[in-house]
Design a protein around this motif. Structure first.
Motif, PDB file in Angstrom:
ATOM      1  N   MET A   1       0.843  -1.180   0.000  1.00 20.36           N
ATOM      2  CA  MET A   1       0.000   0.000   0.000  1.00 20.36           C
ATOM      3  C   MET A   1       0.880   1.231   0.000  1.00 20.36           C
ATOM      4  O   MET A   1       1.713   1.421   0.882  1.00 20.36           O
ATOM      5  CB  MET A   1      -0.901   0.020   1.238  1.00 20.36           C
ATOM      6  CG  MET A   1      -1.879   1.183   1.285  1.00 20.36           C
ATOM      7  SD  MET A   1      -2.409   1.577   2.967  1.00 20.36           S
ATOM      8  CE  MET A   1      -0.982   2.530   3.536  1.00 20.36           C
ATOM      9  N   LYS A   2       0.733   2.053  -1.019  1.00 18.46           N
ATOM     10  CA  LYS A   2       1.502   3.287  -1.135  1.00 18.46           C
ATOM     11  C   LYS A   2       0.611   4.478  -0.762  1.00 18.46           C
ATOM     12  O   LYS A   2      -0.565   4.515  -1.100  1.00 18.46           O
ATOM     13  CB  LYS A   2       2.024   3.462  -2.563  1.00 18.46           C
ATOM     14  CG  LYS A   2       2.960   2.353  -3.027  1.00 18.46           C
ATOM     15  CD  LYS A   2       4.230   2.318  -2.193  1.00 18.46           C
ATOM     16  CE  LYS A   2       5.187   1.249  -2.702  1.00 18.46           C
ATOM     17  NZ  LYS A   2       6.407   1.161  -1.861  1.00 18.46           N
ATOM     18  N   PHE A   3       1.191   5.444  -0.085  1.00 20.33           N
ATOM     19  CA  PHE A   3       0.469   6.674   0.179  1.00 20.33           C
ATOM     20  C   PHE A   3       0.312   7.436  -1.129  1.00 20.33           C
ATOM     21  O   PHE A   3       1.220   7.456  -1.965  1.00 20.33           O
ATOM     22  CB  PHE A   3       1.209   7.516   1.216  1.00 20.33           C
ATOM     23  CG  PHE A   3       1.291   6.867   2.578  1.00 20.33           C
ATOM     24  CD1 PHE A   3       0.131   6.580   3.287  1.00 20.33           C
ATOM     25  CD2 PHE A   3       2.509   6.532   3.132  1.00 20.33           C
ATOM     26  CE1 PHE A   3       0.196   5.974   4.540  1.00 20.33           C
ATOM     27  CE2 PHE A   3       2.597   5.926   4.381  1.00 20.33           C
ATOM     28  CZ  PHE A   3       1.423   5.644   5.081  1.00 20.33           C
ATOM     29  N   SER A   4      -0.828   8.067  -1.304  1.00 22.60           N
ATOM     30  CA  SER A   4      -1.131   8.715  -2.578  1.00 22.60           C
ATOM     31  C   SER A   4      -0.334   9.992  -2.806  1.00 22.60           C
ATOM     32  O   SER A   4      -0.223  10.457  -3.947  1.00 22.60           O
ATOM     33  CB  SER A   4      -2.630   9.021  -2.670  1.00 22.60           C
ATOM     34  OG  SER A   4      -3.029   9.873  -1.604  1.00 22.60           O
ATOM     35  N   ALA A   5       0.215  10.582  -1.748  1.00 24.27           N
ATOM     36  CA  ALA A   5       1.000  11.812  -1.851  1.00 24.27           C
ATOM     37  C   ALA A   5       1.998  11.839  -0.706  1.00 24.27           C
ATOM     38  O   ALA A   5       1.833  11.129   0.291  1.00 24.27           O
ATOM     39  CB  ALA A   5       0.079  13.035  -1.806  1.00 24.27           C
TER      40      ALA A   5
END
Length: 234
Positions: A1-5
């Motif tokens: 899961m990557k943070f969107s910003a």
């Protein structure tokens, strides 16, 4: 899961009313109120002055612009947002990282079952067999290297254990997955001194055939992944 910003850094002033946290931003020294998506006590993780990181929403309808995502504790980065564990476990299951819960044909989230409850993840085998998966977020560490659950009394958690035991009695599989949102714990146990009723319900569920698994997380300021082995000691 990557943070969107990219996350915004700051220092914790206080966490209060369960879902609110005041933070002084490093960027300009302003104080903001962030949403704290964590209903637990956050024992050991709410010390004023702690370094924290927030995500920022551009949704004008949101009352609170920031959400508390990560903090530094005991020399490690810890994920505190309890909205993420189901997604993290889903990714781990799809990647085959949880031994004993791989090879399923279908995965569904938030499926109704039991007595007015929803199971976090329902796995369906190609032959139609069902496995009910309940995900529990863990970030309490009172002894170096040992994660513990829960960090506060959870009557809801005990209820889920009983309902999962009911699913086993009906001929299905049921499994607890403890998702440790920190990289510095290689073992997991129950905090029976914090919630003796949960420890009792857990023992009864295991005796009834409910399975249990644990997996730890690599936590960075770019994202969180459930990839680390954790030995279950209960």
């Amino acid at each position: 899961m990557k943070f969107s910003a990219p996350l915004v850094s700051g220092r914790l002033v206080k966490r209060y009313k369960r879902f609110l946290a005041d933070v002084i931003l490093d960027e300009d020294g302003s104080e903001v109120t962030a949403h704290c998506a964590n209903p637990g006590s956050m024992l050991g993780l709410k010390q004023p002055g702690s370094r924290v990181w927030l995500s920022q929403s551009d949704n004008p309808a949101r009352k609170l612009k920031y959400s508390w995502e990560v903090m530094e504790a005991d020399g490690a980065l810890v994920g505190i947002n309890t909205a993420h564990p189901n997604k993290l476990v889903e990714e781990a299951l799809e990647a085959g990282r949880i031994a004993g819960l791989s090879g399923y044909a279908k995965l569904r989230r938030e499926v109704k079952y039991g007595k007015n409850s929803r199971i976090d993840i329902l796995l369906e085998a190609s032959d139609g067999g069902l496995t009910y998966v309940e995900v529990k977020n863990v970030h309490l560490m009172r002894e170096p290297g040992l994660a513990e659950f829960p960090d506060s009394v959870t009557a809801r958690g005990a209820k889920h254990l009983a309902e999962m035991a009911d699913m086993v009695a009906e001929g299905h599989r049921a499994a607890m997955v403890f998702l440790v949102q920190r990289p510095d714990c290689a073992r997991l146990s129950l905090a029976g001194d914090i919630d003796p009723a949960y420890a009792k319900a857990y023992a009864a569920a295991r005796e009834a055939g409910v399975e249990a698994y644990a997996i730890g997380c690599s936590v960075t300021l770019e994202g969180i992944e459930a990839v680390l082995p954790v030995r279950l000691e209960v």
